[in-house]
Design a protein around this motif. Structure first.
Motif, PDB file in Angstrom:
ATOM      1  N   GLU A   2      23.473   6.191  12.026  1.00 37.46           N
ATOM      2  CA  GLU A   2      22.549   6.962  12.938  1.00 37.46           C
ATOM      3  C   GLU A   2      23.385   7.817  13.980  1.00 37.46           C
ATOM      4  OE1 GLU A   2      18.567   7.971  14.405  1.00 37.46           O
ATOM      5  OE2 GLU A   2      19.405   7.313  12.275  1.00 37.46           O
ATOM      6  N   GLU A   4      26.020   9.302  13.729  1.00 37.64           N
ATOM      7  CA  GLU A   4      27.007  10.365  13.157  1.00 37.64           C
ATOM      8  C   GLU A   4      26.006  11.297  12.595  1.00 37.64           C
ATOM      9  OE1 GLU A   4      27.548   6.907  12.601  1.00 37.64           O
ATOM     10  OE2 GLU A   4      29.652   6.885  13.533  1.00 37.64           O
ATOM     11  N   ARG A   5      24.772  10.699  12.358  1.00 38.28           N
ATOM     12  CA  ARG A   5      23.695  11.797  11.696  1.00 38.28           C
ATOM     13  C   ARG A   5      23.204  12.528  12.853  1.00 38.28           C
ATOM     14  NH1 ARG A   5      18.665  12.628  11.957  1.00 38.28           N
ATOM     15  NH2 ARG A   5      18.090  10.590  13.216  1.00 38.28           N
ATOM     16  N   GLU A   8      25.934  15.335  13.971  1.00 42.37           N
ATOM     17  CA  GLU A   8      25.918  16.462  12.980  1.00 42.37           C
ATOM     18  C   GLU A   8      24.660  17.354  12.972  1.00 42.37           C
ATOM     19  OE1 GLU A   8      28.346  17.801  11.315  1.00 42.37           O
ATOM     20  OE2 GLU A   8      29.345  16.267  12.433  1.00 42.37           O
TER      21      GLU A   8
END
Length: 157
Positions: A2, A4-5, A8
């Motif tokens: 979550e 990392e999402r 990004e």
């Protein structure tokens, strides 16, 4: 996963604002991080970042994205009159500076863009990438800080 999402998404959102011409570097970072934090500041806070693009008002000094990133750190770690300085403020601001300097060799706008014709799409793409990197770096630091995690808008899109 979550985190990392979200990092990004923050990167892409800040890059998009700059790429589309909706904001310059510093403004894109401040606006995106304010959104990530669930709008703790009125949208007008981006006006405070408007003097920083192109190395502080086109002077070519400190990269506007780095300036915007420092302002974004202040959104969370800054102080009000009479309060002591948050112990995280200076180290994180210096760490942001050092991170960008390590990646790109400088934090000085004129140095960062010296190999580009200023009006070229290549220069803009380079600056868009730096803007995304700064916003993502700030998001990562906030997501790693247990004291800040509750302030993050996990529905960020």
């Amino acid at each position: 996963m979550e985190k990392e999402r979200i990092i990004e998404l923050v990167r892409k959102k800040a890059e998009g604002y700059f790429q589309r011409g909706e904001f310059f570097c510093s403004e894109a970072v401040v606006h995106t991080i304010n959104e990530l934090l669930g709008w703790p500041y009125n949208e007008d806070v981006v006006k405070m970042a408007s003097a920083f693009p192109i190395g502080l008002g086109k002077s070519g000094c400190l990269c506007g994205a780095v300036s915007g990133g420092s302002m974004a750190l202040g959104m969370v770690y800054g102080r009000k009159h009479g309060e002591p300085m948050n112990e995280k403020m200076f180290p994180l601001s210096a760490e942001l500076h050092n991170h960008i300097k390590e990646l790109y060799g400088s934090t000085c706008c004129r140095v960062l863009v010296k190999n580009y014709e200023f009006t070229s799409p290549e220069r803009k793409a380079h600056c868009v990438k730096i803007t995304g990197e700064v916003a993502a770096w700030i998001a990562k630091k906030f997501l790693e800080d247990e004291d800040i995690q509750s302030k993050i808008n996990y529905n960020f899109k």
